[in-house]
Design a protein around this motif. Sequence first.
Motif, mmCIF file in Angstrom:
data_model
loop_
_atom_site.group_PDB
_atom_site.id
_atom_site.type_symbol
_atom_site.label_atom_id
_atom_site.label_comp_id
_atom_site.label_asym_id
_atom_site.label_seq_id
_atom_site.Cartn_x
_atom_site.Cartn_y
_atom_site.Cartn_z
ATOM 1 N N LEU A 261 0.815 -1.221 0.000
ATOM 2 C CA LEU A 261 0.000 0.000 0.000
ATOM 3 C C LEU A 261 0.845 1.266 0.000
ATOM 4 C CD1 LEU A 261 -2.854 -1.089 2.326
ATOM 5 C CD2 LEU A 261 -2.938 -0.686 -0.103
ATOM 6 N N ILE A 262 1.994 1.229 0.670
ATOM 7 C CA ILE A 262 2.852 2.408 0.678
ATOM 8 C C ILE A 262 3.427 2.630 -0.708
ATOM 9 C CG2 ILE A 262 5.077 3.277 1.508
ATOM 10 C CD1 ILE A 262 4.364 2.088 4.221
ATOM 11 N N GLY A 263 3.771 1.532 -1.386
ATOM 12 C CA GLY A 263 4.340 1.659 -2.719
ATOM 13 C C GLY A 263 3.304 2.072 -3.750
ATOM 14 N N GLY A 264 2.142 1.506 -3.671
ATOM 15 C CA GLY A 264 1.102 1.732 -4.671
ATOM 16 C C GLY A 264 0.627 0.388 -5.187
ATOM 17 N N PRO A 269 7.541 -1.010 -9.336
ATOM 18 C CA PRO A 269 8.506 -0.081 -8.717
ATOM 19 C C PRO A 269 8.011 0.397 -7.355
ATOM 20 C CG PRO A 269 7.606 0.839 -10.749
ATOM 21 C CD PRO A 269 7.099 -0.550 -10.656
ATOM 22 N N GLY A 270 6.693 0.540 -7.217
ATOM 23 C CA GLY A 270 6.113 0.938 -5.940
ATOM 24 C C GLY A 270 6.446 -0.053 -4.841
ATOM 25 N N VAL A 271 6.326 -1.349 -5.176
ATOM 26 C CA VAL A 271 6.624 -2.377 -4.169
ATOM 27 C C VAL A 271 8.075 -2.264 -3.715
ATOM 28 C CG1 VAL A 271 6.946 -4.851 -3.853
ATOM 29 C CG2 VAL A 271 4.861 -4.001 -4.889
ATOM 30 N N ALA A 276 11.756 -0.839 0.484
ATOM 31 C CA ALA A 276 12.892 -0.038 0.945
ATOM 32 C C ALA A 276 12.500 0.718 2.206
ATOM 33 C CB ALA A 276 13.326 0.933 -0.147
ATOM 34 N N PHE A 277 11.298 1.302 2.191
ATOM 35 C CA PHE A 277 10.837 2.065 3.346
ATOM 36 C C PHE A 277 10.795 1.180 4.589
ATOM 37 C CE2 PHE A 277 7.279 3.385 6.049
ATOM 38 C CZ PHE A 277 7.700 4.660 6.388
ATOM 39 N N PRO A 308 -2.043 9.009 -0.612
ATOM 40 C CA PRO A 308 -2.904 7.864 -0.291
ATOM 41 C C PRO A 308 -2.884 6.771 -1.357
ATOM 42 C CG PRO A 308 -4.197 9.797 -0.861
ATOM 43 C CD PRO A 308 -2.790 10.253 -0.735
ATOM 44 N N GLY A 309 -2.543 7.113 -2.583
ATOM 45 C CA GLY A 309 -2.507 6.088 -3.624
ATOM 46 C C GLY A 309 -1.198 5.327 -3.636
ATOM 47 N N GLY A 310 -0.314 5.643 -2.710
ATOM 48 C CA GLY A 310 0.987 4.996 -2.686
ATOM 49 C C GLY A 310 2.037 5.923 -3.247
ATOM 50 N N PHE A 311 3.309 5.533 -3.044
ATOM 51 C CA PHE A 311 4.387 6.405 -3.440
ATOM 52 C C PHE A 311 4.570 6.445 -4.948
ATOM 53 C CE2 PHE A 311 8.464 8.453 -3.014
ATOM 54 C CZ PHE A 311 8.248 9.200 -1.880
#
Lengths: 333, 303
Positions: A261-264, A269-271, A276-277, A308-311
């Motif tokens: 969810l943080i990635g998108g 690439p979001g994952v 990483a986070f 909110p949609g992810g990074f």
Amino acid sequence: MESIKPSGIKSIATSQRAQILIVIGAFMAYPFFASDYFIDIAFFFGIYALLGLSLNIVLGEVGLFDLGHAGFYAIGAYTTAILNTKFGIPILVLLPISALAAALFAYIVCSPVIHLQGDYLLIVTLGMGEIVRLALINNPFDLTGGPNGVFGIDFPSLGGGLFIDSSIEFYYLIWIIVALSILGLIRLQNSRIGRAWNYIREDETAASANGVDVKNYKLLAFVLGAALAGVAGNVYASKLMCVSPESFTFWESCLMFCIVLIGGMGSIPGVLIGAAFISLFPEIFRPFAMYRMLVFGSAMMLMMMFRPGGFWPRKRGAVEFRSILGAPGRDDG
Amino acid sequence: MHVILEQLINGLTIGSFYALIALGYSMVYGVLKLINFAHGDFFTLGSYLGYTVLVFGSALITSHFGLWGGLIVAMTVAAVSLAAVGLIVERLAYRPVYPAGRLPAVVSALGASIFLQNTIMVIWGPRFQAYPSKLIPNVHLQLGDIHITLLQILILLMSFILMGSLYFIVQKTTFGAAIRATALDRDTASLMGININKVIFFVFTLGPALGAMTGIMVGMYYRQISFTMGWNYGLKAFTASVLGGIGNIPGAMLGGLILGVLEMLGAAYISAAWKDVFVFLILILVLIFRPTGILGEKLAEKV
């Protein structure tokens, strides 16, 4: 729907290709500039990236809430641990076997519950993850070693007396697996299966009315996701040389959920950014000692407020996501 | 025979803990369709606040109000503080995220949970804390063959009073009807003139307050509290609220009590080590055959 591309890899523009080459180069060069400690951190970044990618299939592509993914991870790790210590089967041979074991487990346990929607699926997967962990603690048939777990797992052998046993080698092992998985997943995203998954995520009723076999596509997502988590479990077990139930808690499932969810959702690439986070943040803030998890929690909240949609949301999905995220009253997300 | 009855009473005691915590999950879920992962930590924080009042304030308070007065003060302090914390968390962590939908709210809730848990750790330290031992006279009651402690009776009495009054508010009063209407369909309810913000205020003060009081009861019952215990109780309580039908308030009470009794009977007759497995298996079976929980009929998922 957008037009069907023959291949996701071909469609990448040249400038993007250059960027990707730079990223790959950076990953390959990294261990020569970092100490063993930082190489190990990057190794765990790789493990979380693989776990994030595996949950991304279930949660990101199909939109199924799975809060028990650590269970599949555990099955992979324990399959490796038990078969290696009891029968001496080499780790790399066990890699596909662990994936198969986790996939088979997912198939068996998810088949009866695959019809459940939204939060009900979430609580059932959560329950399954907990059952796996509790079963491992209770040491059935004297196999899992109870709360202490299984010790003395071998390093992966390449034959001819060569072993993957240093931090650098493990780093390359996990990132080669991650890279191969990413290649496979990009192909999958643009395939018939990937489109069917996204269709189910956006509108299950319409998908099923248009002849998409909803039940089996959902199961396929669980099986593939579990297989990838099983691979992560295999590498994790041989890196640490031991496995114990406390590595596979509900908390671990929550972290994977946050990575996606943080990635998108649905964005590869979001994952990577999410992983990483999750893996680097607590390390970077180590000087803050007691307060670092406080900062971590606040960062999670802030991130969801501002992105909110992810990074790095998936581009193709940008329009599609609005339909999920814009309707807070909807039950099935 | 008396073993069954004793286990039933133990089960009901634990079940009432689960039920009271489950109410917090269920009310918030009913109104906002949000799984409030921070709720378990509200419970822990309440337990720690009660601990502080009872240990450090006891000499002062008990000399003025007596033993029972001290308990009541501890309960009140914890409940009121947690109501405030609940509101603050809602404002800071959830409200800004609502417009973005449900999944970002899940991450935000997990973030809030980590934040609260670590705040507790920073303030009270990472070790276990022990509740004072002689709070309630250690009296055993003998009913035929059955032993009950005074503490158990007190806990049962108190939780049933709390649940009963909440049941009354939700099922019998006009405001309760507004809460139920909001849980069924928030948009329509607000079109009918229900003040949704008032309902949100209610669930985010009462839920944490109930959790805090449960925290003190758990502290008195087990005498040992740790900053991570919110996860375990939260997980069980959330399970209980799904078992009863999430979003449904009588369902949460029933689910909690059933879960507690099943756990104790499972521990007594099957295996103490496998009791949690047993609980989760029952949950999964219930959901397979009755996907909306025991009382959750009205809240069937929309297709």
